[in-house]
Design an enzyme around this catalytic site. Sequence first.
Site, PDB file in Angstrom:
ATOM      1  N   ASN A 140       0.848  -1.189   0.000  1.00  0.00           N
ATOM      2  CA  ASN A 140       0.000   0.000   0.000  1.00  0.00           C
ATOM      3  C   ASN A 140       0.888   1.244   0.000  1.00  0.00           C
ATOM      4  OD1 ASN A 140      -1.978   1.883   0.218  1.00  0.00           O
ATOM      5  ND2 ASN A 140      -2.879   1.087   2.116  1.00  0.00           N
ATOM      6  N   ASN A 145      -5.587   6.529  -1.372  1.00  0.00           N
ATOM      7  CA  ASN A 145      -6.475   6.043  -2.444  1.00  0.00           C
ATOM      8  C   ASN A 145      -7.206   4.755  -2.047  1.00  0.00           C
ATOM      9  OD1 ASN A 145      -4.625   3.968  -2.763  1.00  0.00           O
ATOM     10  ND2 ASN A 145      -3.741   4.756  -4.660  1.00  0.00           N
ATOM     11  N   ASP A 146      -7.111   4.351  -0.789  1.00  0.00           N
ATOM     12  CA  ASP A 146      -7.763   3.096  -0.395  1.00  0.00           C
ATOM     13  C   ASP A 146      -9.275   3.173  -0.614  1.00  0.00           C
ATOM     14  OD1 ASP A 146      -5.221   2.513   0.344  1.00  0.00           O
ATOM     15  OD2 ASP A 146      -5.638   2.170   2.472  1.00  0.00           O
ATOM     16  N   ASP A 167      -1.547  -0.954  -4.068  1.00  0.00           N
ATOM     17  CA  ASP A 167      -1.713  -0.109  -5.244  1.00  0.00           C
ATOM     18  C   ASP A 167      -0.456  -0.066  -6.113  1.00  0.00           C
ATOM     19  OD1 ASP A 167      -0.044   1.620  -3.738  1.00  0.00           O
ATOM     20  OD2 ASP A 167      -1.809   2.484  -2.773  1.00  0.00           O
ATOM     21  N   ASP A 333      -6.748 -13.577 -20.095  1.00  0.00           N
ATOM     22  CA  ASP A 333      -7.494 -14.426 -19.172  1.00  0.00           C
ATOM     23  C   ASP A 333      -8.410 -15.388 -19.940  1.00  0.00           C
ATOM     24  OD1 ASP A 333      -8.266 -14.908 -16.396  1.00  0.00           O
ATOM     25  OD2 ASP A 333     -10.215 -14.092 -16.968  1.00  0.00           O
ATOM     26  N   GLU A 362      -4.264 -17.859 -21.078  1.00  0.00           N
ATOM     27  CA  GLU A 362      -4.574 -18.817 -20.016  1.00  0.00           C
ATOM     28  C   GLU A 362      -5.559 -19.856 -20.553  1.00  0.00           C
ATOM     29  OE1 GLU A 362      -6.685 -19.040 -15.614  1.00  0.00           O
ATOM     30  OE2 GLU A 362      -7.518 -17.881 -17.242  1.00  0.00           O
TER      31      GLU A 362
HETATM   32 CA    CA Z   1      -3.704   2.383  -1.401  1.00  0.00          CA
END
Ligand code: CA
Length: 614
Positions: A140, A145-146, A167, A333, A362
């Site tokens: 982090n 920005n959480d 992040d 993906d 994948e």
């Molecule tokens: Ca963050």
Amino acid sequence: MKRIILLSIAALSLLPIHAQTNNIAIQHVEPTNWWVGMHNPNLQLLVHAQGIANTRPEIDYAGVSIASTTLTDNPNYVFINLRIAADAKPGKFDIRFVKDGEQKATYTYELKAREQGSANRQSFNSEDAIYLLMPDRFANGNPNNDDMPGMVEKADRKADYGRHGGDLQGVAEHVDYIKNLGMTALWMTPVLENNMPQSSYHGYAITDYYAVDARLGSLEEYIQLSNKLHQNGMKLIMDMVFNHCGTNHWWMNDLPCKDWIFQWNGNPMRSSYRLSTVADSHRSQYDLRQATEGWFDSSMADMNLGNELVKNYFIQNSIWWIETVGLDGIRQDTYPYPEKNAMREWNLRVREEYPNFNIVGEAWISEASKLAYWQKDAHNNDGYNSELPTIMDFPLLEAIYRAFNEQPSWDDGIIRLYNSLANDYLYADPMHIMVFGENHDAGRLLTKLNGNVQSLKMATAFLATVRGIAQWYVGTEVLMEGDAVQHAFIRRDFAGGWAGDKNDNFNNRKGAQADMYDYTARLFNYRKTSDALRHGDLLHFLPNNEVYVYFRYTATDCVMVVMNNSSTDQTLDTPRYAEMLSHYTTGTDIITNQKIDLSNITIKGKTAMVIELK
Ligand code: CA
């Protein structure tokens, strides 16, 4: 001066004069910009606005013309098919939307200049060792920005399936950690917006294909991370998802057309995940349809790549990210799920713009015979050529689990590795296969190996030295464990990535964790310098008493790998390996740095030796 004015008047005189009401608000135009000087002169612009299909687009910009427009069953969309001439200049121009002589809307579009050498960028290959991490769970770097305005799910580090706050800045701050481990490339699970009510941390339910998730950072931060990797001689691989979007994607409220996704009359069937149906010549249409058109998850709407508009949308989207961020590769993906001819065209069109570009798909298939179908230039009876350069070695993954856990017998134990590699004749290009002992979906390798660190070290030596492109999963170098029974258990936070973490595995590793990091770093840093490991052919000998010996070699370099999967020390019957050993006089164990007498090689139980031969 006079001449410029005259030209301006001349240009103006060509413009139709429209009354301007501009009473239609443009909601989306994608791609959000494009470039001049692309190989393909065509560009499909998606335009979304109330009733926009009742207007006619006009553009006046030298070198840019409207070849056609495509309307759908939804009047809120128009697809403008632009043609961009080779001599078009970078710049901005207005797209005017006109009805009955009245300008209803206008949108300023930009064509940028490409980075120098963009088309000729190099990509990833067997020289590389790729570090895979999940950015929400690594570090982090920016607690601010959480939680972000407009994002439904808030950070909750205590929730196994919640957002933990990791992040892009956190990743950028630890590029040196990844580089020192001997890794040369970074693959992060998807970084695009996943504005879903829950479980949005993993990134596979994309809600905006042109936006970085604000909780991971900004587009600018993504570009900065790319630049930092490049400054460190490393590569960036982007994880893309064409098969499905998050059900909170903006277009789910107003689909561009009814068959933009597979709707199943409003009651979507789940995919059977039975990928054999795609290549099976005996399959029923029912089973094929369920596997490929069924939804991967109830929160992930299945995209219809068989629709030309959708196909072009995703092809252009991938090129937009390559060009914008400076990507060195793509991981796609759920590769076999979307319409396979669309995926084939995607590969061709990406290489049309970037001839050296590598993509790994994948295809989670554990039988070599079925997996081989998906690699470029496979000899398939139905004539299908996927054009996908790189596949993932799921059969070898299964073999690794078994090799180190099983009681040895005729077909059990270390011979699993030999037998898996003996299937290479099925593959069009074994050097373009990604090898791995785990990823964010499969259980952690140490746990799969019943917590046995000696087995883990042997598997690590194998992954660092076997043919193909190496991939490593975050945290195994510091002995992280976890079972895939619950995805959260294999996606735990990296200790030291959060302020206040009790342990700091970035800067203060101790005991067995320090030992494993050093072991891994030694092998992968050696790999960086070894032509034999990066490009060499493979020659292996049938295991004997659980001792597996193989060589990687070029005309000038050779590495011998000895793996003793038994619990007792063993001395090699060296004459058996004379066809390789007789060319060399000295050997150095690159893990211990000790000289090895090539006529008398003894190896301890449950260890691997990686010997550079001269
Ligand atoms: Ca963050």
